[in-house]
Design a protein around this motif. Structure first.
Motif, PDB file in Angstrom:
ATOM      1  N   VAL A  66      -4.556  55.189  64.324  1.00 53.13           N
ATOM      2  CA  VAL A  66      -5.602  55.754  65.150  1.00 53.13           C
ATOM      3  C   VAL A  66      -6.050  54.991  66.256  1.00 53.13           C
ATOM      4  N   SER A  67      -6.241  53.545  66.038  1.00 56.65           N
ATOM      5  CA  SER A  67      -6.985  52.772  67.049  1.00 56.65           C
ATOM      6  C   SER A  67      -5.786  51.699  67.822  1.00 56.65           C
ATOM      7  N   ARG A  68      -5.719  51.830  69.113  1.00 51.31           N
ATOM      8  CA  ARG A  68      -5.015  50.877  69.739  1.00 51.31           C
ATOM      9  C   ARG A  68      -5.233  49.477  69.595  1.00 51.31           C
ATOM     10  N   SER A  69      -6.177  49.074  69.574  1.00 48.66           N
ATOM     11  CA  SER A  69      -6.558  47.841  69.210  1.00 48.66           C
ATOM     12  C   SER A  69      -5.944  47.364  67.945  1.00 48.66           C
ATOM     13  N   ILE A  70      -6.297  48.113  66.744  1.00 45.98           N
ATOM     14  CA  ILE A  70      -5.646  47.570  65.590  1.00 45.98           C
ATOM     15  C   ILE A  70      -4.467  47.901  65.634  1.00 45.98           C
ATOM     16  N   ALA A  71      -3.622  48.778  66.247  1.00 46.51           N
ATOM     17  CA  ALA A  71      -2.327  48.843  66.146  1.00 46.51           C
ATOM     18  C   ALA A  71      -1.644  47.619  66.783  1.00 46.51           C
ATOM     19  N   ALA A  72      -2.376  47.146  67.942  1.00 49.63           N
ATOM     20  CA  ALA A  72      -1.811  45.891  68.748  1.00 49.63           C
ATOM     21  C   ALA A  72      -1.768  44.939  67.786  1.00 49.63           C
ATOM     22  N   ALA A  73      -3.006  44.639  66.880  1.00 55.72           N
ATOM     23  CA  ALA A  73      -3.088  43.382  66.045  1.00 55.72           C
ATOM     24  C   ALA A  73      -1.821  43.686  64.929  1.00 55.72           C
ATOM     25  N   SER A  74      -1.846  44.876  64.390  1.00 51.87           N
ATOM     26  CA  SER A  74      -0.750  44.987  63.547  1.00 51.87           C
ATOM     27  C   SER A  74       0.616  44.496  63.987  1.00 51.87           C
ATOM     28  N   ILE A  75       1.018  44.628  65.374  1.00 48.72           N
ATOM     29  CA  ILE A  75       2.359  44.166  65.822  1.00 48.72           C
ATOM     30  C   ILE A  75       2.516  42.782  65.981  1.00 48.72           C
ATOM     31  N   ILE A  76       1.377  42.216  66.269  1.00 48.97           N
ATOM     32  CA  ILE A  76       1.188  40.808  66.348  1.00 48.97           C
ATOM     33  C   ILE A  76       1.276  40.008  64.940  1.00 48.97           C
ATOM     34  N   ALA A  77       0.657  40.822  64.209  1.00 50.33           N
ATOM     35  CA  ALA A  77       0.642  40.129  62.692  1.00 50.33           C
ATOM     36  C   ALA A  77       1.795  40.363  62.124  1.00 50.33           C
ATOM     37  N   LYS A  78       2.379  41.437  62.241  1.00 53.18           N
ATOM     38  CA  LYS A  78       3.538  41.557  61.528  1.00 53.18           C
ATOM     39  C   LYS A  78       4.805  40.555  62.156  1.00 53.18           C
ATOM     40  N   HIS A  79       4.845  40.663  63.396  1.00 55.54           N
ATOM     41  CA  HIS A  79       5.936  39.927  63.999  1.00 55.54           C
ATOM     42  C   HIS A  79       5.805  38.418  63.954  1.00 55.54           C
ATOM     43  N   THR A  80       4.751  38.160  63.591  1.00 56.00           N
ATOM     44  CA  THR A  80       4.341  36.602  63.521  1.00 56.00           C
ATOM     45  C   THR A  80       4.608  36.129  62.074  1.00 56.00           C
ATOM     46  N   ARG A  81       4.555  36.912  61.202  1.00 56.71           N
ATOM     47  CA  ARG A  81       4.830  36.601  59.782  1.00 56.71           C
ATOM     48  C   ARG A  81       6.332  36.816  59.566  1.00 56.71           C
ATOM     49  N   ASP A  82       6.894  37.721  60.278  1.00 52.71           N
ATOM     50  CA  ASP A  82       8.375  37.861  59.969  1.00 52.71           C
ATOM     51  C   ASP A  82       9.039  36.730  60.800  1.00 52.71           C
ATOM     52  N   THR A  83       8.592  36.110  61.682  1.00 55.39           N
ATOM     53  CA  THR A  83       9.137  35.078  62.369  1.00 55.39           C
ATOM     54  C   THR A  83       9.090  33.763  61.435  1.00 55.39           C
ATOM     55  N   ILE A  84       7.888  33.850  60.898  1.00 55.71           N
ATOM     56  CA  ILE A  84       7.817  32.621  59.879  1.00 55.71           C
ATOM     57  C   ILE A  84       8.547  32.382  58.618  1.00 55.71           C
ATOM     58  N   MET A  85       9.000  33.848  58.249  1.00 56.65           N
ATOM     59  CA  MET A  85       9.633  34.285  57.145  1.00 56.65           C
ATOM     60  C   MET A  85      11.018  34.078  57.474  1.00 56.65           C
ATOM     61  N   ILE A  86      11.762  34.387  58.504  1.00 59.45           N
ATOM     62  CA  ILE A  86      13.238  34.394  59.217  1.00 59.45           C
ATOM     63  C   ILE A  86      13.254  32.534  59.282  1.00 59.45           C
ATOM     64  N   GLN A  87      12.169  31.814  59.859  1.00 59.60           N
ATOM     65  CA  GLN A  87      12.481  30.414  59.711  1.00 59.60           C
ATOM     66  C   GLN A  87      12.400  29.797  58.586  1.00 59.60           C
ATOM     67  N   ALA A  88      11.669  30.236  57.589  1.00 60.89           N
ATOM     68  CA  ALA A  88      11.722  29.654  56.078  1.00 60.89           C
ATOM     69  C   ALA A  88      13.050  29.943  55.476  1.00 60.89           C
ATOM     70  N   ALA A  89      13.829  31.022  55.930  1.00 56.90           N
ATOM     71  CA  ALA A  89      14.895  31.260  55.202  1.00 56.90           C
ATOM     72  C   ALA A  89      16.163  30.253  55.455  1.00 56.90           C
ATOM     73  N   GLU A  90      15.848  29.473  56.653  1.00 54.68           N
ATOM     74  CA  GLU A  90      16.827  28.545  56.864  1.00 54.68           C
ATOM     75  C   GLU A  90      16.821  27.287  56.022  1.00 54.68           C
TER      76      GLU A  90
END
Length: 209
Positions: free
Chosen positions: A133-157
């Motif tokens: 419902v909140s565009r600011s929170i949704a934007a934060a969710s995108i950045i948090a999720k992408h940042t963490r996914d990137t960390i885990m993909i790098q850790a998979a190496e």
């Protein structure tokens, strides 16, 4: 799509805060805080769970360019010390502190996804389902999720057995099978039940002298 109704009720600048990674067995918990620009916000911002990975990556890059962003990361060892609730609260606090440093001032109000707020001095509101419902929170969710996914993909190496490139540390069948075969890695959360139970099996019960 998330709108700005909640933001318009608050003293600006309004920061949206969300986290990613409460549930996985491995990796950090990541929070993001975002103040959107008055103009030029990219279209398509939505709850990160509703977006494919490629769209999250595109929006994360755009938001990093046009918005004021703070990111907080709490690693597995500290999650085990604090517990996941307080580790999440700390990640949110770190994200807002970084955001405030970038703004040069504290945000006027902070909108947090969920039903609990960190123990901080900021004016803030918790919104259950805020990323929908909140565009600011949704934007934060995108950045948090992408940042963490990137960390885990790098850790998979470095830790290829567990399939983190696809499961991102969540307890998928393949991840659990790899845990049983190879044991936990340094990035696993020892306080989470599947990992703790496995370690008990591997080490055996404690015996007295």
């Amino acid at each position: 799509m998330p709108g700005l109704k909640h933001e318009r009720l608050c003293l600006p600048p309004v920061a949206g805060v969300d986290e990613a990674g409460r549930g996985p067995l491995a990796g950090p918990v990541v929070a993001a805080a975002v103040v959107l620009p008055e103009r030029g916000t990219p279209r398509g911002i939505d709850d990160s769970k509703r977006l494919p990975a490629a769209e999250r990556a595109r929006l994360c890059a755009r938001l990093t360019d046009c918005a004021v962003v703070g990111i907080g990361i709490v690693e597995p060892a500290e999650i085990d010390t604090l517990n996941i609730h307080w580790a999440t609260m700390k990640a949110m606090t770190l994200a807002v502190e970084q955001l405030a440093a970038a703004l040069g001032r504290a945000p006027g109000h902070v909108l947090v996804d969920g039903n609990r707020l960190p123990r901080w001095g900021y004016a803030a509101s918790a919104i259950v389902g805020g990323d929908a419902v909140s565009r600011s929170i949704a934007a934060a969710s995108i950045i948090a999720k992408h940042t963490r996914d990137t960390i885990m993909i790098q850790a998979a190496e470095a830790h290829p057995h567990y399939g983190w490139h696809s499961n991102k540390g969540y307890g998928s069948a393949a991840h659990l099978a790899a845990l049983r075969q190879h044991g936990p890695s340094p990035l696993h959360r020892r306080s989470f039940a599947p990992v703790a139970q496995l370690e008990l099996v591997l080490t055996g019960p404690a015996t007295g002298a």
